[in-house]
Motif scaffolding. Sequence first.
Motif, PDB file in Angstrom:
ATOM      1  N   THR A   1       0.854  -1.180   0.000  1.00 53.47           N
ATOM      2  CA  THR A   1       0.000   0.000   0.000  1.00 53.47           C
ATOM      3  C   THR A   1       0.889   1.228   0.000  1.00 53.47           C
ATOM      4  N   GLU A   2       0.296   2.429  -0.131  1.00 51.45           N
ATOM      5  CA  GLU A   2       1.070   3.660  -0.141  1.00 51.45           C
ATOM      6  C   GLU A   2       0.300   4.753   0.591  1.00 51.45           C
ATOM      7  N   VAL A   3       1.046   5.815   1.009  1.00 46.32           N
ATOM      8  CA  VAL A   3       0.464   6.944   1.720  1.00 46.32           C
ATOM      9  C   VAL A   3       1.344   8.153   1.462  1.00 46.32           C
ATOM     10  N   GLU A   4       0.716   9.329   1.338  1.00 45.28           N
ATOM     11  CA  GLU A   4       1.470  10.563   1.155  1.00 45.28           C
ATOM     12  C   GLU A   4       2.128  10.955   2.464  1.00 45.28           C
ATOM     13  N   GLU A   5       3.294  11.558   2.339  1.00 42.83           N
ATOM     14  CA  GLU A   5       4.008  11.973   3.536  1.00 42.83           C
ATOM     15  C   GLU A   5       3.231  13.079   4.256  1.00 42.83           C
ATOM     16  N   ASN A   6       3.442  13.135   5.550  1.00 37.21           N
ATOM     17  CA  ASN A   6       2.848  14.147   6.443  1.00 37.21           C
ATOM     18  C   ASN A   6       1.355  13.962   6.657  1.00 37.21           C
ATOM     19  N   LYS A   7       0.746  12.969   6.029  1.00 38.46           N
ATOM     20  CA  LYS A   7      -0.668  12.728   6.278  1.00 38.46           C
ATOM     21  C   LYS A   7      -0.819  11.847   7.509  1.00 38.46           C
ATOM     22  N   SER A   8      -1.813  12.170   8.320  1.00 38.32           N
ATOM     23  CA  SER A   8      -2.038  11.420   9.556  1.00 38.32           C
ATOM     24  C   SER A   8      -3.521  11.138   9.713  1.00 38.32           C
ATOM     25  N   ASN A   9      -3.814  10.142  10.557  1.00 33.55           N
ATOM     26  CA  ASN A   9      -5.187   9.732  10.862  1.00 33.55           C
ATOM     27  C   ASN A   9      -5.951   9.355   9.593  1.00 33.55           C
ATOM     28  N   VAL A  10      -5.317   8.564   8.745  1.00 36.35           N
ATOM     29  CA  VAL A  10      -5.973   8.092   7.523  1.00 36.35           C
ATOM     30  C   VAL A  10      -5.844   6.571   7.463  1.00 36.35           C
ATOM     31  N   GLU A  11      -6.866   5.919   6.892  1.00 35.21           N
ATOM     32  CA  GLU A  11      -6.852   4.470   6.697  1.00 35.21           C
ATOM     33  C   GLU A  11      -6.120   4.168   5.393  1.00 35.21           C
ATOM     34  N   ILE A  12      -5.198   3.198   5.449  1.00 32.33           N
ATOM     35  CA  ILE A  12      -4.417   2.889   4.248  1.00 32.33           C
ATOM     36  C   ILE A  12      -4.609   1.446   3.779  1.00 32.33           C
ATOM     37  N   LEU A  13      -5.157   0.559   4.631  1.00 30.40           N
ATOM     38  CA  LEU A  13      -5.257  -0.841   4.210  1.00 30.40           C
ATOM     39  C   LEU A  13      -6.203  -1.592   5.143  1.00 30.40           C
ATOM     40  N   ARG A  14      -6.905  -2.624   4.527  1.00 30.99           N
ATOM     41  CA  ARG A  14      -7.730  -3.552   5.308  1.00 30.99           C
ATOM     42  C   ARG A  14      -7.206  -4.962   5.091  1.00 30.99           C
ATOM     43  N   LEU A  15      -6.996  -5.693   6.162  1.00 35.74           N
ATOM     44  CA  LEU A  15      -6.479  -7.051   6.102  1.00 35.74           C
ATOM     45  C   LEU A  15      -7.572  -8.013   6.557  1.00 35.74           C
ATOM     46  N   SER A  16      -7.743  -9.123   5.869  1.00 39.66           N
ATOM     47  CA  SER A  16      -8.788 -10.094   6.189  1.00 39.66           C
ATOM     48  C   SER A  16      -8.165 -11.416   6.605  1.00 39.66           C
ATOM     49  N   VAL A  17      -8.919 -12.168   7.444  1.00 41.66           N
ATOM     50  CA  VAL A  17      -8.470 -13.475   7.934  1.00 41.66           C
ATOM     51  C   VAL A  17      -9.616 -14.471   7.811  1.00 41.66           C
ATOM     52  N   GLU A  18      -9.269 -15.739   7.889  1.00 41.84           N
ATOM     53  CA  GLU A  18     -10.251 -16.819   7.920  1.00 41.84           C
ATOM     54  C   GLU A  18     -10.112 -17.559   9.243  1.00 41.84           C
ATOM     55  N   ASP A  19     -11.291 -17.896   9.830  1.00 38.83           N
ATOM     56  CA  ASP A  19     -11.297 -18.615  11.099  1.00 38.83           C
ATOM     57  C   ASP A  19     -12.488 -19.565  11.089  1.00 38.83           C
ATOM     58  N   LYS A  20     -12.255 -20.877  11.351  1.00 39.37           N
ATOM     59  CA  LYS A  20     -13.297 -21.880  11.294  1.00 39.37           C
ATOM     60  C   LYS A  20     -14.120 -21.968  12.577  1.00 39.37           C
ATOM     61  N   ASP A  21     -13.694 -21.257  13.582  1.00 34.26           N
ATOM     62  CA  ASP A  21     -14.436 -21.312  14.840  1.00 34.26           C
ATOM     63  C   ASP A  21     -15.772 -20.593  14.711  1.00 34.26           C
ATOM     64  N   LEU A  22     -16.578 -20.695  15.748  1.00 36.44           N
ATOM     65  CA  LEU A  22     -17.932 -20.169  15.714  1.00 36.44           C
ATOM     66  C   LEU A  22     -17.904 -18.659  15.538  1.00 36.44           C
ATOM     67  N   ILE A  23     -18.678 -18.177  14.563  1.00 31.46           N
ATOM     68  CA  ILE A  23     -18.686 -16.754  14.218  1.00 31.46           C
ATOM     69  C   ILE A  23     -19.248 -15.944  15.383  1.00 31.46           C
ATOM     70  N   ASN A  24     -18.672 -14.724  15.525  1.00 28.14           N
ATOM     71  CA  ASN A  24     -19.132 -13.749  16.515  1.00 28.14           C
ATOM     72  C   ASN A  24     -18.960 -14.244  17.951  1.00 28.14           C
ATOM     73  N   THR A  25     -17.950 -15.025  18.155  1.00 23.63           N
ATOM     74  CA  THR A  25     -17.569 -15.440  19.500  1.00 23.63           C
ATOM     75  C   THR A  25     -16.112 -15.048  19.716  1.00 23.63           C
ATOM     76  N   PRO A  26     -15.658 -15.011  20.961  1.00 24.14           N
ATOM     77  CA  PRO A  26     -14.235 -14.707  21.200  1.00 24.14           C
ATOM     78  C   PRO A  26     -13.294 -15.673  20.507  1.00 24.14           C
ATOM     79  N   ASN A  27     -13.767 -16.892  20.202  1.00 14.99           N
ATOM     80  CA  ASN A  27     -12.918 -17.841  19.479  1.00 14.99           C
ATOM     81  C   ASN A  27     -12.726 -17.453  18.018  1.00 14.99           C
ATOM     82  N   TRP A  28     -13.571 -16.550  17.526  1.00 15.94           N
ATOM     83  CA  TRP A  28     -13.535 -16.145  16.106  1.00 15.94           C
ATOM     84  C   TRP A  28     -13.012 -14.720  15.927  1.00 15.94           C
ATOM     85  N   ARG A  29     -13.306 -13.853  16.890  1.00 15.28           N
ATOM     86  CA  ARG A  29     -12.903 -12.451  16.741  1.00 15.28           C
ATOM     87  C   ARG A  29     -11.383 -12.337  16.785  1.00 15.28           C
ATOM     88  N   ALA A  30     -10.856 -11.471  15.887  1.00 16.62           N
ATOM     89  CA  ALA A  30      -9.411 -11.353  15.687  1.00 16.62           C
ATOM     90  C   ALA A  30      -8.854 -10.143  16.432  1.00 16.62           C
TER      91      ALA A  30
END
Length: 867
Positions: free
Chosen positions: A362-391
């Motif tokens: 990913t890339e970002v302009e210099e001096n910029k702050s408080n901006v979103e630059i990337l989203r990362l995704s994961v896979e988890d086979k445990d039960l959804i919406n439980t502490p065993n699944w939340r990352a």
Amino acid sequence: MAANGPEHFRITAGFRLLLLTLLVLSFSCEACKRVTLSVPSKLEAETFVGRVNLDECLPSANIIHSSDPHFRIFKDGSVYTTNPVVLSPEKRMFTILLSNTEKREQKNLVVLLEYQKKVLKKRHLRETVLKRAKRRWAPIPCSLQENSLGPFPMLLQQVQSDSAQNYTVYYSIRGPGVDQEPLNLFYIERDTGNLFVTRPVDREKCASYEIIAYASTPDGYSVDLPLPLEIRVEDENDNYPIFTENPYQFEVLENCGAGTTVGQVCATDADEPDTMHTRLKYSIIEQQPPSPILFSIHPVTGVIITTSSRSDRELVDKYKLTLKVQDMNGQYFGLSTKSTCIISVGDVNDNLPIFTRASYVTEVEENKSNVEILRLSVEDKDLINTPNWRANYTILRGNENGNFHIVTDPKTNEGILCVVKGLNYEEARQVVLQIGVTNQAPYSGSGSSKTISTTTVTVNVKDQDEGPECSPQMQTVHVKENTALGTQVTGYKAYDPETRSSSGIRYQALNDPTGLFTVDETSGSLKIRRSLDRESNTFRQGLYNITVRAADNGGRTCTGTLRVVVDDVNDNGPSIPTTKVIICKTQMGSAEIVAVDPDEPINGPPFEFTLPSNNERVGGGTWRLSKINDTATRISFRNDPAFGIYEIPVSVRDRLGLSTTSVVSVDLCDCVVPSECRSRTSPIRGANDVTLGKWAILAMILGAALLSCILFTLVCGTSGSSQTKKTFPDDLAQQNLIVSNTEAPGDDRVCSTNGFATQMLNGNGQGFCGTSGSGIKNGGQECFEMMKGGHQTLESCRGGGHHTLESCQGGHHTLESCQGGHHTLDSCRSGGHVEVDTCRYTYSEWHNYTQPRLGEESIRGHTLVKN
């Protein structure tokens, strides 16, 4: 046959009449009112006394109790004795207590026993009164098979009393199944005592029937106690066992070990307990899905446990079991029932979250702050919406400067990578981050040594044309105080972050509080406009701040602070801030002198205090100094100087040799504490200087005038002595002179009749001593001694008591006023001039006193001197 003749009939008829009479008497009273029974004077134990109608008082009574323990009451109202009873004198009373616990009702029935005086006719030759002997009932309690097929009515057994051998006995029954629910289930033949059941019974509705059998004569006399008769219903296996729930719901965690308890099932059977009809056995007849077999059930307790640890929620999250329970201990002819059991497999964190990609860019302009630059995704086979699944995402490397931050999106479970502090292209054009992910719940899986998943994120920094950079924000420059005006010193420096150069940057002073400097526009250096004095109020602890703005050719600016540190130079000598001290001569021999230096400590203490040796004010070694500490000295005297104010020059030198001289005014005072000392109106300038006050001058003039008048009077008196010679009277009250032998003066003293001191008459210093009579403001005796040598000062003495002026030689002398008590004023013998202090009498007092006496001829040969 004789027994069956007319006589026997008459006896029987008479006996029946007696019983009927007793029965009528028993029920002649109203309900819940007193009931009277006629009885013999003595009753044996277990003797029938009579019968009362309980239904008229409280038909629903379920508790019947006698207040007298000698009597027992049955449900039909029969009254029997429990112990032998003797009526004394001829009456006895007790109460029957009736209660209904369900309706909370209670009533009392009073029974009165009276002595029966009438003699009964003989029924038999051997009996005079009917008595109830102890009889034996037959048979024992019987049983009845439930669900019997009959035929009905069906004989159960025969009830028989031994009294039937002597009397005609009729049998009857009361209780559940007869006159209570279920009605008409049982009946008994009156004459034979045969007991019958009219229809099938159900043990599960009623396991036994408690009925009461009665045996009585045709005239209603009970020949035996009521017989409780229990008819027990024999059980038949006619009820199926029933599970308490259908279906059962249980949960067990995946991967749990073998032998883990899942839950317990339970079934009930209405048949008779502790029999084969209720001995149950549990079993699992089916499992879905069938493989692998994971559960088993205990055949007696119904507890379900796991038989394997191979349960995996991610493969099968729910199992369905078909259960069976069978009585007769599980034998094939027993009755059985089925039920369903649903077992849910609970989730545990046995699966790690895995990044969907091994690396990101990913890339970002210099001096910029408080901006979103990337989203990362994961896979988890445990039960959804439980502490065993939340990352939970963590930046493992590359964020040492704190430029990045990553959080979890609660809805998508993605990691959101943000820049929270601007990056600098000139410092780093690319940043590589290593990011790890775990679950909120601790990992509990097995077979893998890796407990965290990682990925790499490469962040490219895009260059941006930016303005000058003021770094560091605050810069410091040192300048010595008293630097010449117009001197140029180093100033503030900003630079272009891309070229790292300061060329082309212009500077401007935004805030210079007092305008001490000017900022060069091109170089940022400082030029001194005004004198720099570090000790002035302009500087606080030698610091001075200037706000500077730097701008490039594009108009972009930055702001910084230039701190000017003014270094101290030794331009101030030490000085004595307090130049007036007081020394109480009789109490303390010294005073403390403190010096200060506004320069820095490196240019200040320790101080050196000295007295100029060639200065006449020092007094020829009378005063000396002794060190206390680095900033203070102690001044003391010697050779016993006179009271007065002395001005002493004191020189103070700092550690670098810069010195100043201050004149310290030392007040040598006759006092106990310095606060008592009064300041002098005319300070002593020197040992040879004399200053006369205005009252002293006036006293000298008046003294000279009085002296002339007295001399004139003496001359005139001498010339006339040839004619008439007068002498002083020994004691004349109206005269001014009183002869006194109290502290008589010597031969060289003459007493004065007024309150003023005698003045010098000739050069030899001979004086006069007078005893004051009514002198102005004086009382007691005053004595002036001869003063020899040099010039002396005579001060006025006031007050009562005894005063003495002794001759003193040398130095500078003062006669101070003495008031009250016995005082001694010493004169200093030395030579020199005499200073006359201001007289303490006003001019009007002098005038009022001297004018009337200048013309009196009675004053002869006395001299009055007032200084």
